[in-house]
Write a protein that holds these residues in place. Structure first.
Motif, short mmCIF file in Angstrom:
data_model
loop_
_atom_site.label_atom_id
_atom_site.label_comp_id
_atom_site.label_asym_id
_atom_site.label_seq_id
_atom_site.Cartn_x
_atom_site.Cartn_y
_atom_site.Cartn_z
N SER A 38 0.65 -1.28 0.06
CA SER A 38 0.22 -0.23 0.08
C SER A 38 0.71 1.11 0.20
CB SER A 38 -0.68 0.08 1.21
OG SER A 38 -1.58 1.38 1.35
N ASP A 39 0.51 1.91 -1.08
CA ASP A 39 1.04 3.80 -0.99
C ASP A 39 0.08 4.45 -0.64
OD1 ASP A 39 0.04 3.45 -3.15
OD2 ASP A 39 1.68 3.54 -4.62
N MET A 40 0.33 5.80 -0.84
CA MET A 40 -0.83 6.65 -0.33
C MET A 40 -1.95 6.18 -1.48
SD MET A 40 -0.47 10.63 -0.81
CE MET A 40 -0.67 10.55 -2.63
N ASN A 41 -1.78 5.95 -2.57
CA ASN A 41 -3.23 5.92 -3.81
C ASN A 41 -3.97 4.93 -3.29
OD1 ASN A 41 -4.15 6.95 -6.02
ND2 ASN A 41 -3.16 4.84 -7.13
N ALA A 42 -3.12 4.25 -2.90
CA ALA A 42 -3.87 2.71 -2.84
C ALA A 42 -4.82 2.83 -1.31
CB ALA A 42 -2.75 1.37 -2.73
N PHE A 216 9.13 12.24 -8.61
CA PHE A 216 9.57 11.87 -10.56
C PHE A 216 8.94 11.05 -10.84
CE2 PHE A 216 11.98 8.21 -12.41
CZ PHE A 216 13.07 9.37 -12.99
N ARG A 217 8.04 10.20 -10.90
CA ARG A 217 7.38 9.86 -11.78
C ARG A 217 5.97 10.67 -11.87
NH1 ARG A 217 3.89 4.03 -9.13
NH2 ARG A 217 3.82 4.08 -11.49
N LEU A 218 5.18 11.69 -11.65
CA LEU A 218 4.25 13.15 -12.07
C LEU A 218 5.56 13.44 -12.59
CD1 LEU A 218 1.78 14.16 -11.71
CD2 LEU A 218 3.19 15.65 -10.61
N TYR A 219 6.26 12.96 -12.99
CA TYR A 219 7.87 14.57 -14.25
C TYR A 219 7.45 13.27 -16.05
CZ TYR A 219 11.85 14.84 -17.34
OH TYR A 219 12.74 15.45 -17.55
N LYS A 220 7.85 11.83 -15.36
CA LYS A 220 8.10 10.74 -16.25
C LYS A 220 6.09 10.98 -17.45
CE LYS A 220 11.59 10.13 -16.88
NZ LYS A 220 12.81 9.45 -17.38
N ARG A 228 -3.74 11.89 -9.36
CA ARG A 228 -3.84 11.05 -8.12
C ARG A 228 -3.00 12.38 -7.28
NH1 ARG A 228 0.49 5.88 -8.98
NH2 ARG A 228 -1.43 5.03 -9.96
N TYR A 229 -1.19 12.61 -7.71
CA TYR A 229 -0.53 13.53 -6.35
C TYR A 229 -1.41 14.62 -6.66
CZ TYR A 229 2.80 9.31 -7.87
OH TYR A 229 2.39 8.13 -8.16
N VAL A 230 -2.22 15.96 -7.67
CA VAL A 230 -2.17 16.58 -7.31
C VAL A 230 -3.44 16.57 -6.66
CG1 VAL A 230 -3.43 18.84 -8.78
CG2 VAL A 230 -1.17 17.97 -9.01
N LEU A 231 -4.12 15.91 -6.43
CA LEU A 231 -5.54 16.01 -5.79
C LEU A 231 -5.40 14.93 -4.55
CD1 LEU A 231 -8.35 15.74 -8.44
CD2 LEU A 231 -7.75 18.30 -6.84
N GLY A 232 -4.41 14.41 -4.57
CA GLY A 232 -4.41 12.87 -3.50
C GLY A 232 -3.52 13.28 -1.96
N PRO A 234 -3.11 16.57 -0.92
CA PRO A 234 -3.83 17.07 -0.08
C PRO A 234 -4.80 16.42 0.54
CG PRO A 234 -3.79 18.97 -2.41
CD PRO A 234 -2.85 17.15 -2.29
N ARG A 235 -5.30 15.40 0.36
CA ARG A 235 -6.55 14.85 0.38
C ARG A 235 -5.27 14.10 2.10
NH1 ARG A 235 -8.94 11.15 -3.64
NH2 ARG A 235 -9.88 10.08 -1.49
N PHE A 236 -4.46 13.84 1.35
CA PHE A 236 -3.24 12.69 2.36
C PHE A 236 -3.47 13.37 3.59
CE2 PHE A 236 -0.26 10.94 4.10
CZ PHE A 236 -1.04 9.74 4.40
N LEU A 237 -3.21 14.74 2.75
CA LEU A 237 -2.39 15.43 4.29
C LEU A 237 -3.53 15.63 5.47
CD1 LEU A 237 0.01 17.94 2.71
CD2 LEU A 237 0.88 15.47 3.93
N LEU A 238 -4.45 16.08 4.89
CA LEU A 238 -5.95 17.42 5.30
C LEU A 238 -6.36 15.42 6.77
CD1 LEU A 238 -7.44 19.22 6.31
CD2 LEU A 238 -8.60 18.51 3.82
N GLY A 239 -7.03 14.38 5.20
CA GLY A 239 -6.61 13.56 6.26
C GLY A 239 -5.65 12.94 7.39
N ILE A 240 -4.76 12.95 7.45
CA ILE A 240 -3.58 13.46 8.59
C ILE A 240 -3.83 13.82 9.88
CG2 ILE A 240 -1.43 12.89 9.65
CD1 ILE A 240 -2.43 10.02 7.72
N LEU A 241 -4.06 15.25 9.28
CA LEU A 241 -4.01 16.50 10.54
C LEU A 241 -5.49 16.24 11.26
CD1 LEU A 241 -3.49 18.87 8.24
CD2 LEU A 241 -2.17 17.88 10.66
N ARG A 242 -6.41 14.96 10.39
CA ARG A 242 -7.92 15.25 10.91
C ARG A 242 -7.52 14.12 12.19
NH1 ARG A 242 -11.98 16.75 5.99
NH2 ARG A 242 -11.70 19.03 6.49
N HIS A 243 -7.45 12.92 11.49
CA HIS A 243 -6.99 11.57 12.59
C HIS A 243 -6.04 11.41 12.16
CE1 HIS A 243 -11.06 12.07 11.80
NE2 HIS A 243 -11.25 12.04 10.39
N PRO A 244 -4.87 12.28 13.46
CA PRO A 244 -4.05 11.32 13.08
C PRO A 244 -3.52 9.59 13.20
CG PRO A 244 -4.33 13.02 15.22
CD PRO A 244 -5.37 12.76 14.30
N PRO A 245 -2.29 9.11 13.25
CA PRO A 245 -2.85 7.71 13.17
C PRO A 245 -2.15 7.24 14.40
CG PRO A 245 -0.77 8.98 11.70
CD PRO A 245 -1.28 10.01 11.80
#
Length: 248
Positions: A38-42, A216-220, A228-232, A234-245
């Motif tokens: 699992s990565d962030m996107n998955a 690097f993958r976005l550049y390629k 995946r990255y431009v939207l994903g 911020p979604r991930f970071l906002l989620g972590i702030l709201r729901h800490p691991p």
């Protein structure tokens, strides 16, 4: 093995060495397991789908492919967390398999990719036992075709089936087939087949370790990956702030 809750997905507290040791124990004991890489996107795909969440949270292992998941685990107090990237895990396990006699089956990739993967790794590890390779069509298989695939895999009797269908397709495939296949380990490794056959370039090591592989993958592949990255991210970071691991 302990797990950490990252946005509702229970990520295993592991690293590359510990993951390989776990595989060895499963194979020795004949313990059938499913492994999610699992990565962030998955993870974002999984948390938006109740069935996928169940797959990830009931797997034998859900390993942290991306550095953001490793950092999330360390934030929850698990300093031993380490990245278990699909290409690294494939390479490490196949080297171990050549020593221990574990058998492999490669399922996925475009036409010819699985065959080339077998050739490349058998050149590096002549003792490696690959008992089957298969590149399924991109369309959904008919029931008859799917039954034939299951029969071929069971006849080949692999210890490990590596699935390179991409997330979340490969996780759904594993969930649908884990009770029908006799292999000890089913593991989805996404684009690892393409990295090891040279169809995709991998980021420099320093970018992998610093959490910048995404750039690097976005550049390629900007057209395919920008959402995946431009939207994903911020979604991930906002989620972590709201729901800490937190530990599960």
């Amino acid at each position: 093995m302990s797990r950490v809750d990252v946005l509702g997905i229970h990520v295993s507290v592991t690293n590359l060495d510990r993951t390989v040791e776990t595989f060895a124990r499963w194979i020795d004991d004949g313990e059938r397991q499913l492994v999610c890489v699992s990565d962030m996107n998955a993870l974002l795909h999984a948390r938006a789908d109740a069935r996928l969440t169940e797959v990830y949270n009931t797997s034998g292992l859900t390993v942290p492919d991306g550095m953001p998941l490793v950092w999330a685990g360390r934030r929850a107090g698990f300093e031993e967390m380490g990245r278990v990237a699909g290409p690294d895990l494939l390479e490490r396990v196949l080297a171990e398999a050549a020593e221990r006699g574990w058998t492999q089956y490669f399922y996925g990739g475009a036409e010819g990719v699985a065959e080339e993967l077998r050739e490349r790794f058998q050149e590096r590890h002549p003792a490696l036992k690959v008992v089957g390779v298969e590149c399924p069509p991109y369309r959904e298989l008919t029931d008859a075709e799917d039954a034939e695939t299951v029969a071929r895999m069971n006849e080949a009797r692999p210890d490990i089936v590596w699935i390179g269908l991409g997330a979340p397709k490969q996780e759904r495939w594993m969930a649908d087939h884990r009770d029908r296949l006799n292999a000890t380990i089913l593991i989805g490794v996404g684009a690892a087949f393409d990295f090891h056959t040279g169809r995709l370039d991998r980021a420099p090591y320093w970018m992998q370790r610093s959490g910048l592989e995404w750039s690097f993958r976005l550049y390629k592949e900007p057209r395919r990956l920008w959402k995946r990255y431009v939207l994903g991210i911020p979604r991930f970071l906002l989620g972590i702030l709201r729901h800490p691991p937190r530990p599960v």
